[in-house]
Design an enzyme around this catalytic site. Structure first.
Site: not given
Ligand code: UD1
Ligand code: CA
Length: 454
Positions: A438, A15, A152, A79, A11
């Protein structure tokens, strides 16, 4: 059972508003990602795979010492997509556990419980019941209470949004089954992403029982998205460490004003006043007292020694019953024996100070060997550096160095010698004698002050 851990860390962390990748922001002095890697280590992971994002070279460099496999996810397409990138690196494992590089407080005990809960099934989820589920994926269960799917927030119906059991994101799965499910997910959803959560629906459709368990504290699954959340988790971490130390016999004047950024090994009845910061590896003997605002980094302090307020100690060793500070600075390779006294505005570097020796005020000792029972007067300076090289100063047992003395190294002061105040010592001095270097004091009798011309 061979356990592979996949840590998602691709990610962007927008923020945080930072040039530093989010997972490198420190919690308790270490990158967030280092905490997660440690949790994986502690549950006996056979392999650790980190999925990092575009420009993640800094992340790799910062954690270069870690034994893990790095997998790049150049584009963040969800994810599920992230885990797909890591699957080849865990293909020979039995189970895969998914962790998050920005969720640092996950407890190894919780992960062990999750793994145990799903021992008989191919998928296990870590879920949490929260008062405000906004933003999270919701856990959908059938009438028997079996998990059927995760939806989601953005894809959820108003009814589904009422559900307060949320997906924490943590899951453990049979490696081969997970690879198969991941091969079948798509990005046909509100965010146009490959959702890891979609494997849940596929597993349930196949009739797999989906195990679930919850963390002891919701903070374990709290992620860091901005610096406010980072500070909150820092306080939680510090509070826990403070409580652990207090239970092990350390008195903290105020657990809210104590910071541990490393490890502290403290014997019984250690007392730490407010705003003490411990960094690296610190060992404190029984009965050590540390005053307010002291910073102790990579040092050992012997029993019953007192460190008075505002002292900074780094890479030093201090014996027992010594008294350091207030306002002392001990630098790397300062070795102080028992019963030594070091006072205000004294800096000591790469120097041994023998038993009972004292340097109580305004002094610099660098590259010196000081014997036992020595008194170093106020304002004494070892001139250890000639602009190109460092040189040694040797001071024998029982020496008395008068105030405001400059010892120009290399130089040796013989044992029991006395150096008169204000001396500039450039040659070795004999033992047991008084040496002065000194200008002699003279008085001009009858001298008159100039008068103003009229
Ligand atoms: C995800 C979950 C959600 C859960 C929430 C908890 C999914 C689809 N949804 O949502 O059900 O309630 O986490 O916090 O999994 N990341 C990657 N590569 C990507 C996308 C994300 O490495 O392509 C990593 C991000 O760095 C982060 C984590 O995965 O650490 C979660 O990603 P984020 O986009 O925050 O997921 P949420 O939408 O919050
Ligand atoms: Ca998130």
């Amino acid at each position: 059972m061979k356990l592979g851990v996949v840590i998602l860390a691709a990610g962007l962390g927008k923020r945080m508003r930072s040039n530093l990748p989010k997972v490198l922001h420190p919690l308790a002095g270490r990158p967030l990602l280092a905490h997660v890697l440690e949790a994986a280590q502690r549950i006996g992971a056979e392999r650790r795979v980190v999925v990092f994002g575009h420009g993640g070279e800094r992340v790799r460099a910062a954690l270069a010492g870690q034994d893990c496999i790095w997998v790049e996810q150049a584009e963040q397409r969800g994810t599920g997509h992230a885990v797909i990138q890591a699957m080849p690196a865990v293909a020979d494992m039995d189970r895969v556990l998914v962790l998050y590089g920005d969720v640092p407080l996950i407890a190894p005990e919780t992960l062990r419980r999750l793994i145990a809960a799903s021992a008989e099934t191919s998928l296990g989820l870590l879920t949490a019941d929260v008062p405000d589920p906004t933003g999270y994926g919701r856990i959908l269960r059938d009438l028997d209470g079996q998990v059927v799917r995760i939806v989601e927030e953005r894809d959820a119906s108003p009814d589904e949004r009422m559900i307060r059991e949320i997906n924490t994101g943590f899951l453990v799965a049979d490696c081969a089954r997970l690879a198969d499910w991941l091969g079948r997910i798509d990005d046909d959803n509100a965010q146009g992403e490959y959702y890891l959560t979609d494997v849940t629906g596929l597993a349930a459709q196949e009739g797999a029982v989906i195990a679930s368990t919850q963390p002891d504290a919701v903070v374990e699954v709290a992620g860091v998205n901005d610096r406010v959340q980072l500070a909150e988790l820092e306080r939680v971490f510090q509070r826990r460490e403070a409580e652990r130390l207090m239970r092990s016999g350390v008195t903290l004047a105020d657990p809210a004003r104590f910071d541990l950024r490393g490890t502290l090994q403290a014997d019984m009845d250690v007392y730490l006043d407010i705003n003490v910061i411990i960094e690296g590896e610190v060992r404190l003997g029984a009965g050590v007292r540390v005053g307010a605002n002291c910073i102790l980094r990579d040092c050992r302090i012997g029993p019953d020694t007192e460190i008075l307020a505002n002292s900074v100690i780094e890479g030093a060793e201090v014996g027992g019953k010594a008294r350091i500070g207030p306002f002392s600075r001990l630098r790397p390779e300062a070795r102080l024996a028992d019963d030594t006294h070091v006072g205000n505005f004294v800096e000591i570097k790469k120097t041994t100070l023998g038993q009972g020796s004292k340097a109580n005020h305004l002094t610099y000792l660098g590259d010196a060997e000081v014997g036992a029972g020595v008194n170093i007067g106020a304002g004494t300076i070892t001139c250890n550096y000639d602009g190109a090289n460092k040189h040694l100063t040797r001071i024998g047992d029982g020496v008395f160095v008068g105030s405001n003395t400059a010892l120009v190294a290399p130089v040796t002061v013989g044992m029991q010698a006395t150096i008169g105040a204000g001396s500039v010592i450039t040659r070795n001095t004999p033992p047991e004698q008084l040496t002065l270097a000194r200008g002699r004091q003279i008085t001009i009798v009858g001298w008159e002050r100039p008068r103003k011309k009229t």
